[in-house]
Motif scaffolding. Structure first.
Motif, short mmCIF file in Angstrom:
data_model
loop_
_atom_site.label_atom_id
_atom_site.label_comp_id
_atom_site.label_asym_id
_atom_site.label_seq_id
_atom_site.Cartn_x
_atom_site.Cartn_y
_atom_site.Cartn_z
N CYS A 1 -0.34 -9.00 4.29
CA CYS A 1 -1.31 -8.46 5.24
C CYS A 1 -2.71 -8.76 4.74
CB CYS A 1 -1.11 -6.96 5.40
SG CYS A 1 0.55 -6.51 5.98
N GLY A 2 -3.38 -9.68 5.42
CA GLY A 2 -4.68 -10.16 4.98
C GLY A 2 -5.85 -9.50 5.70
N VAL A 3 -7.04 -9.82 5.23
CA VAL A 3 -8.27 -9.24 5.76
C VAL A 3 -8.45 -9.52 7.24
CG1 VAL A 3 -9.75 -11.19 5.14
CG2 VAL A 3 -10.73 -8.88 5.30
N GLU A 4 -7.93 -10.63 7.72
CA GLU A 4 -8.09 -10.98 9.13
C GLU A 4 -7.40 -9.98 10.06
OE1 GLU A 4 -4.48 -12.95 7.50
OE2 GLU A 4 -6.56 -12.87 6.84
N GLU A 5 -6.58 -9.11 9.52
CA GLU A 5 -5.87 -8.12 10.34
C GLU A 5 -6.49 -6.73 10.26
OE1 GLU A 5 -1.46 -9.32 10.77
OE2 GLU A 5 -1.97 -9.49 8.64
N ALA A 6 -7.66 -6.61 9.64
CA ALA A 6 -8.31 -5.31 9.49
C ALA A 6 -8.65 -4.69 10.85
CB ALA A 6 -9.56 -5.43 8.63
N GLU A 7 -9.15 -5.49 11.77
CA GLU A 7 -9.51 -4.95 13.09
C GLU A 7 -8.27 -4.48 13.85
OE1 GLU A 7 -12.17 -6.16 16.99
OE2 GLU A 7 -12.09 -7.52 15.27
N ILE A 8 -7.17 -5.19 13.70
CA ILE A 8 -5.91 -4.79 14.35
C ILE A 8 -5.45 -3.45 13.78
CG2 ILE A 8 -3.46 -5.37 14.60
CD1 ILE A 8 -4.44 -8.36 14.49
N LEU A 9 -5.47 -3.33 12.45
CA LEU A 9 -5.05 -2.07 11.82
C LEU A 9 -5.95 -0.93 12.26
CD1 LEU A 9 -3.29 -0.45 9.91
CD2 LEU A 9 -4.76 -1.20 8.02
N LEU B 1 -8.95 1.07 4.69
CA LEU B 1 -8.72 1.71 5.98
C LEU B 1 -7.64 2.78 5.88
CD1 LEU B 1 -8.82 -1.33 8.45
CD2 LEU B 1 -10.45 0.57 8.32
N LEU B 2 -6.58 2.49 5.14
CA LEU B 2 -5.51 3.47 4.98
C LEU B 2 -5.99 4.68 4.18
CD1 LEU B 2 -2.46 1.14 4.30
CD2 LEU B 2 -3.05 2.35 6.43
N MET B 3 -6.87 4.46 3.21
CA MET B 3 -7.41 5.58 2.44
C MET B 3 -8.29 6.48 3.30
SD MET B 3 -8.43 3.86 -1.16
CE MET B 3 -7.52 2.44 -1.68
N ALA B 4 -8.99 5.88 4.26
CA ALA B 4 -9.91 6.64 5.10
C ALA B 4 -9.22 7.33 6.26
CB ALA B 4 -11.01 5.72 5.63
N ALA B 5 -8.04 6.87 6.62
CA ALA B 5 -7.33 7.41 7.78
C ALA B 5 -6.35 8.51 7.35
CB ALA B 5 -6.56 6.30 8.49
N PRO B 6 -6.41 9.65 7.99
CA PRO B 6 -5.49 10.74 7.64
C PRO B 6 -4.14 10.58 8.33
CG PRO B 6 -7.01 11.51 9.30
CD PRO B 6 -7.39 10.08 8.99
N VAL B 7 -3.39 9.56 7.94
CA VAL B 7 -2.08 9.30 8.56
C VAL B 7 -0.99 9.36 7.50
CG1 VAL B 7 -3.02 7.90 10.44
CG2 VAL B 7 -2.30 6.80 8.34
#
Length: 85
Positions: free
Chosen positions: A16-24, A50-56
């Protein structure tokens, strides 16, 4: 594509690369989702942030560095109710 949303679960698989950050980021804005890292082999730092910032909730157990070092940290992040775990 390494990131897919199926049945309220965001699946990260393979590299999973940086180009998928917007999708995530878009998938993380969906209500009541969880993230499955079970099939993830490589996670770019931008996606980890992103995962660290998201409460999921995080499910699945990736191998290698991700499972040993990153997963315990992500699992200790506060959940939406404010508790860690």
């Amino acid at each position: 594509m390494s990131i897919t949303l199926r049945d309220k679960t965001i699946h990260l698989e393979g590299r999973c690369g940086v180009e998928e950050a917007e999708i995530l980021l878009g998938h993380l804005s969906t209500a009541d989702v969880r993230v499955d890292l079970g099939g993830c082999e490589h996670l770019h730092a931008a996606l980890a942030q992103l995962l660290m910032a998201a409460p999921v909730p995080i499910t699945g157990e990736p191998g290698g560095f991700l499972g040993t070092w990153l997963l315990p940290f992500l699992s200790a992040q506060p959940n939406p109710d404010g508790n860690t775990g």
